[in-house]
Write a protein that holds these residues in place. Sequence first.
Motif, PDB file in Angstrom:
ATOM      1  N   GLU A 338       0.804  -1.210   0.000  1.00 23.32           N
ATOM      2  CA  GLU A 338       0.000   0.000   0.000  1.00 23.32           C
ATOM      3  C   GLU A 338       0.844   1.270   0.000  1.00 23.32           C
ATOM      4  N   LYS A 339       1.935   1.292   0.784  1.00 26.29           N
ATOM      5  CA  LYS A 339       2.738   2.517   0.894  1.00 26.29           C
ATOM      6  C   LYS A 339       3.388   2.915  -0.433  1.00 26.29           C
ATOM      7  N   PRO A 340       4.076   1.994  -1.120  1.00 27.48           N
ATOM      8  CA  PRO A 340       4.645   2.394  -2.414  1.00 27.48           C
ATOM      9  C   PRO A 340       3.575   2.859  -3.396  1.00 27.48           C
ATOM     10  N   GLU A 342       0.690   4.211  -2.712  1.00 29.28           N
ATOM     11  CA  GLU A 342       0.192   5.519  -2.279  1.00 29.28           C
ATOM     12  C   GLU A 342       1.161   6.632  -2.681  1.00 29.28           C
ATOM     13  N   ARG A 343       2.473   6.359  -2.555  1.00 26.11           N
ATOM     14  CA  ARG A 343       3.474   7.368  -2.909  1.00 26.11           C
ATOM     15  C   ARG A 343       3.470   7.651  -4.412  1.00 26.11           C
ATOM     16  N   GLU A 346       0.449   9.815  -5.205  1.00 31.02           N
ATOM     17  CA  GLU A 346       0.708  11.199  -4.772  1.00 31.02           C
ATOM     18  C   GLU A 346       1.580  11.926  -5.797  1.00 31.02           C
ATOM     19  N   GLU A 497      13.940   8.785  -0.098  1.00 31.28           N
ATOM     20  CA  GLU A 497      12.744   8.579   0.721  1.00 31.28           C
ATOM     21  C   GLU A 497      12.601   7.080   0.965  1.00 31.28           C
ATOM     22  N   ILE A 499      11.091   3.609   1.924  1.00 32.88           N
ATOM     23  CA  ILE A 499       9.810   2.896   2.032  1.00 32.88           C
ATOM     24  C   ILE A 499      10.138   1.440   2.316  1.00 32.88           C
ATOM     25  N   ASP A 757       1.465  -0.080  11.302  1.00 36.82           N
ATOM     26  CA  ASP A 757       1.981  -0.763  10.110  1.00 36.82           C
ATOM     27  C   ASP A 757       1.589  -2.228  10.055  1.00 36.82           C
TER      28      ASP A 757
END
Length: 817
Positions: A338-340, A342-343, A346, A497, A499, A757
Amino acid sequence: MINFPKILRKEDDSGSTNLVLPLLPLRDIVVFPHMVAPLFVGRTKSVNALADAMNSEKSVFLAIQKKAGIDKPEPKDIHSIGTVGNVLQLLRLPDGTVKALVEGKVRGVIHNFIPNDDFFQVEASILAEPVPDEPDVAALTRAIIDSFEEYAKLNKSISKDLINNVSAITDPSKLADTVAAHFSFKIEDKQRLLEEIDPYKRLSYLLGLIKMEVEVYEMDQRIKVRVKEQMEKTQKNYYLNEQMRAIKKEMGAEDDGAEELDELEKRIKRKRMTKEAKAKVYQEFKKLKLMTPMSAEATVVRNYIEWIISLPWFDRSRITTDIDAAEKILDEDHYGLEKPKERIIEYLAVQSLVKKLKGPILCLVGPPGVGKTSIAKSVARATGRKFVRLSLGGVRDEAEIRGHRRTYIGAMPGKVLQSLKKVGVNNPVFCLDEVDKMSMDFRGDPSAALLEVLDPEQNNAFNDHYLDLDYDLSEIFFITTANTLPDIPLPLQDRMEIIRLPGYTEYEKYHIAKGYLVSKQIEANGLSGKDIQFNKSAIYTIIQQYTREAGVRNLEREIASICRKIAREFMKDPSIESFRVTPKSVQKYLGPPRFRHSQLEEKDQVGIVNGLAWTQFGGELLCVETAIMPGKGNLTVTGKLGDVMKESAQAAFSYVRSRANTLAIDVDFYKKIDLHIHVPEGAIPKDGPSAGIAMGVSLASALTGRPVHRDIAMTGEITLRGRVLPIGGLKEKILAAHRAGIRKVLMPKENEKDLKDIPAAVSKQIEIVPVDHMDEVLFHALLPQQADKSPVAGDAAMSVEMIPKEPDDMVQGSTIN
C-alpha cells in the motif's frame, strides 16, 4: 706482486697466513681479480675503510652485500668470499662522496670480523686455486674466446683492442675473470663465478652464461628489426593513402571520409542539445576535420562526438497523469504494498498540478523476493515512462558511475549515461538495484559518486568525467532497492525517501499465488489453454510446509516445479483434459514437507521462551532455553551470540537476582547452582538488542519452576531495573509470530506507534500486548507453579499472588490494532 705486511697471523696447524684488512662492502658490482673498477663511496664506514687503506699499504678486502638495499649492513649481510685488492686512487668530491679506483688482485675469504667502530675490519686469507688438467682447460679456453668474439660482433661497443687482449691471455683463471668482468651478467651469477675456485668449473659455467647472453642479444636484434619493418610499413601505407586522397580530389571523385564527416555534421545540426554541449561538439568537430581519418586521435574524437549526439538531451516520454488508470495498473501487478502505491499516486497527482516536478528518489528496503524491482517496472507502466535498470551489486569503481576521463585508453561514460543512451529518453523510471551491495577500494567510492546522481538539488547539473559537460538528471524517476538499510551509507540515505517492504503474511501470499504466480507459471511452462487448478489447501500447503521466507520467490519456484511435473504428465498421456492440484499431489510432486507448519512447543515447558528476531530476510522465531545445574553461580550463554545479546543475558540475570524476594526464590540461589542459557541453531550468528525480556522470562521460569505459555512470543530489551526498552523491526517480528502460529505477542510500550503498520488480517488473529516493565511480562508469560516448590525456593513456596498482578490501566484479552 701485492704486499700484505700490515698484520700477519699464523693459524693453528695449517700454516696458512691470515691478513687483517679493512672491508669495503659493495652494493651492485663484483670486483674480479685482474679488474680495475671505479667506485663511488658515500657511507661513512666505507669512506673510513678506504682512508685506512690509503694510510697503510693500500690493501682492502672487496665483498658484495647479499641485499643491495641495506644501508647499514651487518656481518651476516656480506658474502664471505670476495677479492683482495689495492686502492689505486682516492678522490673526494664536493658533495661529500669519495671516488676510488680499485684493482682486484686475488680471491680471498673472510674468517672473522674484528670489532672496530669506525669501519669493518676483517681477518681473511687468500684462496689458493687448484691446477687444472691442461687439455680440458685448453678446449674450454678456445671456446670462451670464440664465444666472446661472436658476442663482440653483435655488440659494437666492444673494441678490437679488448678482443686482442682477451685472445692473448693464456692463464685460464685470468681469462675467466677478465671475460666475466666485461659482461653484464646478474650479480648472483658474477658472485658465483667469483666463489668458484676451480678454473675448469669456472670456465664451464662462464661459457654457459656467454651462450645465453648471445642468444638473448640475437633475439633482441630480431625484435628491433621486426618493429622497424612494421613502422616503415605503416608510414608507407599512410603515404600511399594520402596520395590516393590527393588523386581522388584532383579527379573530382568523392572521398568516403568527407562523406562521413558531412553526414556527421548534419546529425550535429539536427540534434537538440544544450548550448554548452553544442559549442563543445562544434569545437571537437573542427579538430576532427583537420585530422587524418586513419589516426588514433581521430577515432577518439569521433567516438566522443558520437556519444554526445546519441544522448537524449531533450527527448522525453509523455507522462500519463490519469490517477485512476495508474492505480488500476498498480493493483493489477501487485497485491498489497500500500505505501509504495500511495506514494506513486501522490506523485502523479502533484505532476498533474505543476508543469515540472523534480524526479523523486524512492528507496524500497526489504528482504529478497518481496517485489522491489517488479514494483519499479509497474511504476514505469503506470506513469507511461520507459524503464531502465542498473544493478549496483559488487560495483567498487567510481568510474562505473562517473565515467573515465578521455585521457585513458578505452574511456567511456558512466553506467548512468550509458543507460540513458540505451533507453533513448531523458525521463525514464531508473531502477538502481542492490544499492546496499556496493563496495569500496583503491579505485574510489561509488556510493559517494551516487550522491550527485541522487541529490535533487544538484543532479540537474551532473558532470560525467568522460563528457565533461553538465547533464540534467532531474527529470528521471529514481527508484533504488536494498535488502538492509544499515548497509546504505548515511549521506546516501539522506537523499532518498525510505519505504519499507517488510514481507507478506500467509494470507497475502495466498492471494499473490492465486492471482499472479499460478497463472504466470502455467503460461511459462507451456500449459496455457489447459484446465489446471490449484485449490486453496494446496497453495496453503506450499506456503506453510515448503517455504519459509518473507517474500514469494521460493513460493514461485515451488509452483513452477509443480507445473513442470504436470507438463510431463500431459506429455505422457495427452488424453488428460484437466488437472487439480491438491495437498496430496503437492506432497507427491515436491516430496516430504521441508518445514513444520508451526515452530511452537508441544506443551508449556519450564525455561523455554519464544523470542522474536529480525533478519535481512524477515522476522524469525527465536527460542531461548535455560537449564539449572548444581554449581557455584556460573552463568553460561551459548548459541553463537554477539556481545549485545551476552550483555542482555547478564542484565536479565542481575534483574532476576534483584527480584529474588518477589519471585520467592532463595536470595543466595546463585551460590548453589549454575545457569546455562542457550539459543538453539548455534551455527547461525545472532546479535541485537531485542532478546533481553525473553532471557529474563526464561531465567525466571527455570528458577521458579513455573512453565511459560507456549503460544506467547516476546521482544524487547531489559534494563537492570526491569524496564522494557523499544526495539526495531516490529512489523517483521509480528509477521514471523503470525507465521509460527503465536497467539499473543508482548512488545515494548514505546513501540505502540509502530502498530499502525501491522496488517489488519494479522492484528485480528494475534493479541498484541504493550508492556513497559518486566513484572508485566512475567504476569503474562508465566503459568502457575506445577510443583510445591521451585527448584531454588526459600522457606515458603511461591504463590501466584507474589508475581505482580496486571496493572489497572491494562485491559486483558484486548487486541491493540
